[in-house]
Scaffold this active site. Structure first.
Site, PDB file in Angstrom:
ATOM      1  N   GLY A  30      -4.863  -5.664   6.180  1.00 26.14           N
ATOM      2  CA  GLY A  30      -6.042  -4.815   6.176  1.00 26.14           C
ATOM      3  C   GLY A  30      -7.182  -5.299   7.031  1.00 26.14           C
ATOM      4  NE  ARG A  38      -7.994  -8.076   1.548  1.00 28.84           N
ATOM      5  CZ  ARG A  38      -7.052  -7.167   1.710  1.00 28.84           C
ATOM      6  NH1 ARG A  38      -6.661  -6.441   0.685  1.00 28.84           N
ATOM      7  NH2 ARG A  38      -6.490  -6.993   2.899  1.00 28.84           N
ATOM      8  CB  THR A  58      -0.879   0.011   1.264  1.00 31.41           C
ATOM      9  OG1 THR A  58      -1.642  -1.188   1.316  1.00 31.41           O
ATOM     10  CG2 THR A  58      -1.812   1.207   1.274  1.00 31.41           C
ATOM     11  N   GLY A 106      -0.634  -2.528   5.957  1.00 32.17           N
ATOM     12  CA  GLY A 106      -0.506  -3.733   6.756  1.00 32.17           C
ATOM     13  C   GLY A 106      -1.597  -4.726   6.426  1.00 32.17           C
ATOM     14  CG  ASP A 116      -6.218  -1.097   5.745  1.00 28.99           C
ATOM     15  OD1 ASP A 116      -5.775  -1.926   4.922  1.00 28.99           O
ATOM     16  OD2 ASP A 116      -5.500  -0.237   6.291  1.00 28.99           O
TER      17      ASP A 116
END
Length: 304
Positions: free
Chosen positions: A224, A198, A170, A222, A201
């Site tokens: 999510g 899927r 990310t 990280g 976050d």
């Protein structure tokens, strides 16, 4: 007092373990994004303009898992998620599951500024982006040979395989401008071999992205699913507002909570006063910061 902080993902990066060419490309990409955001802020531009500009650079860089260079889903295509938030009035925009919009972060900003909504997904988000005149590209434009290799390697391990040496790719940017306003932007291709639509976050306001002039602007990277359960980005701001935690303490406490829940990753944040901090529970995190009196690029934990 302006300041910009960016990240390009957290994970298993360790000195001597990361390929030298990959390290060089990552540091160069972070540097390019810093300079792009700096030009906006040093000229008196807004935090929102700066985080979008910095994120666009990282989305165009195949060294990172966002935009071009995103990881591949289970069936070999790319799906991009992004979010942006303005701390002045807490307006926000997000997109999920984009397959043909070249600049997901700009699509997210269009949702924030040119629609009555906050989050759009898949075909509807793509249709909106097209109506807004955003450039469309074939899904193959996002795909790189390295990401294809990573998918093939993971699938060869079996349908339930998970990459133990995962790098959460990310990308994110947080900024405070000369007027003391903060903003955050986050963009990602998600997890390698993800299935069933899927969504992590990154595009969820309060989980991977949050900005509030009363506290801070935060971007996460990280696992999510755990960051969602922890409402991580919002929790940083809540700890600052309600518990009087300083920025670094709030980041560290949120990551400790995430670790207790079985998650790993990192957070970056800036406050309206110009304070900037990062924290991660992984061996490394691609990260950088720039301001009137600071410029730093780091990958490994011992560079803090």
């Amino acid at each position: 007092m302006w300041k910009l902080m960016i990240h390009g993902g957290a994970g298993s990066m360790r000195p001597g373990k990361l390929d030298a060419d990959q390290e060089k490309a990552a540091r160069a990409g972070l540097g390019d994004a810093l300079e792009t955001g700096k030009m906006v802020l040093a000229a008196g531009g807004s935090a929102v303009d700066a985080v979008e500009a910095a994120a666009r650079v990282l989305e165009e860089d195949p060294a990172f898992n966002a935009g071009k260079g995103s990881v591949l889903a289970h069936d070999g295509h790319v799906e991009c998620d992004a979010a942006i938030m303005d701390g002045r009035d807490r307006r926000a925009g997000a997109v999920a599951g984009l397959r043909t919009t070249r600049a997901p972060i700009t699509a997210a900003r269009k949702v924030m500024e040119d629609s009555p909504h906050v989050l759009m997904g898949r075909g509807g988000a793509e249709e909106f982006a097209l109506e807004q005149g955003l450039e469309q590209v074939p899904n193959t434009w996002f795909v790189t040979a390295e990401r294809r290799r990573q998918l093939d390697e993971l699938l060869a391990k079996g349908s339930e395989a998970f990459d133990a040496e995962i790098k959460y790719g990310t990308i994110g940017a947080v900024a405070v401008d000369n007027d003391g306003h903060v903003a955050a932007a986050t963009s990602t291709g998600g997890l390698t071999a993800k299935r069933w639509g899927r969504i992590g976050d990154s595009p969820l306001i309060g989980a991977g992205t949050y900005a509030d002039d009363r506290a801070a602007a935060v971007s996460a990277t990280g696992l999510g699913e755990v960051f969602i359960r922890a409402a991580a980005a919002h929790d940083v701001c809540a700890r600052m507002r309600y518990c009087s935690d300083d920025l670094q303490t709030a980041l560290d406490k949120v990551l400790a909570d995430i670790k207790a829940m079985g998650g790993t990753g990192g957070l970056i944040a800036v406050s309206p006063s110009g304070e900037a901090a990062w924290s991660h529970t992984t061996p490394g995190m691609y990260r950088a910061v720039i301001g009137e009196d600071v410029r730093k690029i780091a990958i490994y934990g011992d560079e803090d």
